[in-house]
Design an enzyme around this catalytic site. Structure first.
Site, PDB file in Angstrom:
ATOM      1  CE1 TYR A 195     -18.640 -21.849  14.104  1.00  0.00           C
ATOM      2  CE2 TYR A 195     -18.221 -19.523  14.486  1.00  0.00           C
ATOM      3  CZ  TYR A 195     -19.091 -20.539  14.160  1.00  0.00           C
ATOM      4  OH  TYR A 195     -20.404 -20.257  13.871  1.00  0.00           O
ATOM      5  CB  SER A 232     -19.979 -16.897  12.173  1.00  0.00           C
ATOM      6  OG  SER A 232     -19.606 -16.326  13.413  1.00  0.00           O
ATOM      7  CE  LYS A 243     -19.981 -20.939  10.616  1.00  0.00           C
ATOM      8  NZ  LYS A 243     -21.123 -21.521   9.881  1.00  0.00           N
TER       9      LYS A 243
END
Ligand SMILES: *[C@@H]1O[C@H](CO)[C@@H](O)[C@H](O)[C@H]1NC(C)=O
Ligand SMILES: *[C@@H]1O[C@H](CO)[C@@H](O)[C@H](O)[C@H]1NC(C)=O
Length: 209
Positions: free
Chosen positions: A142, A129, A146
């Site tokens: 998050y 991402s 990633k």
């Protein structure tokens, strides 16, 4: 192409699975949600489906081994998380890292073992991402997960390139899948991200969700 395996969660993986099948690949799709798989199967009957939770490693490993030989792996299963640092709990941390990082490392290892056993070249694509690289509000867990995917990808690429195994990560912005809409329909959340994108727009989907 043979023995292709794709993981998805009502997300980018779904579009990848459909496109690969259209290109003539033999696709196996793994997902934790049975309804998503049934919908996919109804649309593309040639895709094989397995309903499995990637956090259940025994079941996942069994599913992957049944699918051998595997030439291409797309790691696209992922869990989103928007929390501030103060809202991080052990449970939230574990959910994100178990799926986005640990399951991905385990699955990749199992597929590479099969490629090495067969002395076969192969390719692994990790859906990472933009959040691995860009700062976004409340992306504490998050982004960390990633960034781990990106670093893992680089390290494995270095070790197995000599075996003809390519491993790359793709870092898209938000894609308006069902999952994307669930998180990003809120303008308060979407605005700061859109402000950083020169086109002021997230990625559209070219497939039905
Ligand atoms: C990863 O594999 C190890 C065994 O090598 C296992 O103990 C662990 O539960 C697995 N985790 C996930 C999330 O698949
Ligand atoms: C980030 O989280 C805090 C605390 O929940 C909230 O007040 C703030 O609006 C959030 N920021 C964005 C852009 O969502």
């Amino acid at each position: 192409m043979s023995g292709i395996i794709v993981f998805l969660m009502i997300s980018i993986g779904r579009g990848i699975a459909v496109q690969l099948a259209k290109c003539g690949a033999k696709v196996l799709a793994l997902d934790v949600t049975k309804e998503s798989l049934d919908k996919l199967k109804a649309e593309m009957p040639e895709i094989d489906i397995i309903n499995v939770d990637l956090c259940d490693w025994t079941a996942t490993k069994e599913a992957i081994k049944k699918a051998y030989p595997i030439d291409l792996l797309v790691n696209s299963a992922g869990v989103g998380s928007i929390v501030t640092l103060m809202e991080v709990t052990e449970e939230k941390y574990n959910v994100i890292f178990n799926v986005n990082v640990k399951a991905l490392i385990n699955v990749t290892r199992t597929v590479i073992e099969n490629l090495l056993d067969r002395k076969s070249p192969g390719a692994i694509v990790n859906i990472s991402s933009q959040a691995a690289i860009a700062a976004l509000p409340n992306h504490t867990l998050y982004s960390a997960s990633k960034a781990a995917v990106d670093a893992f990808t680089r390290a494995v690429a270095m070790d197995f390139g000599r075996n003809g195994i390519r491993i790359n990560s793709v870092n898209p912005t938000v894609v308006m899948t069902d999952l994307g809409r669930r998180f990003w329909s809120d303008p308060v959340l979407a605005e700061p991200m859109l402000a950083k994108i020169p086109l002021n727009s997230v990625a559209p989907t070219c497939f039905r969700t």
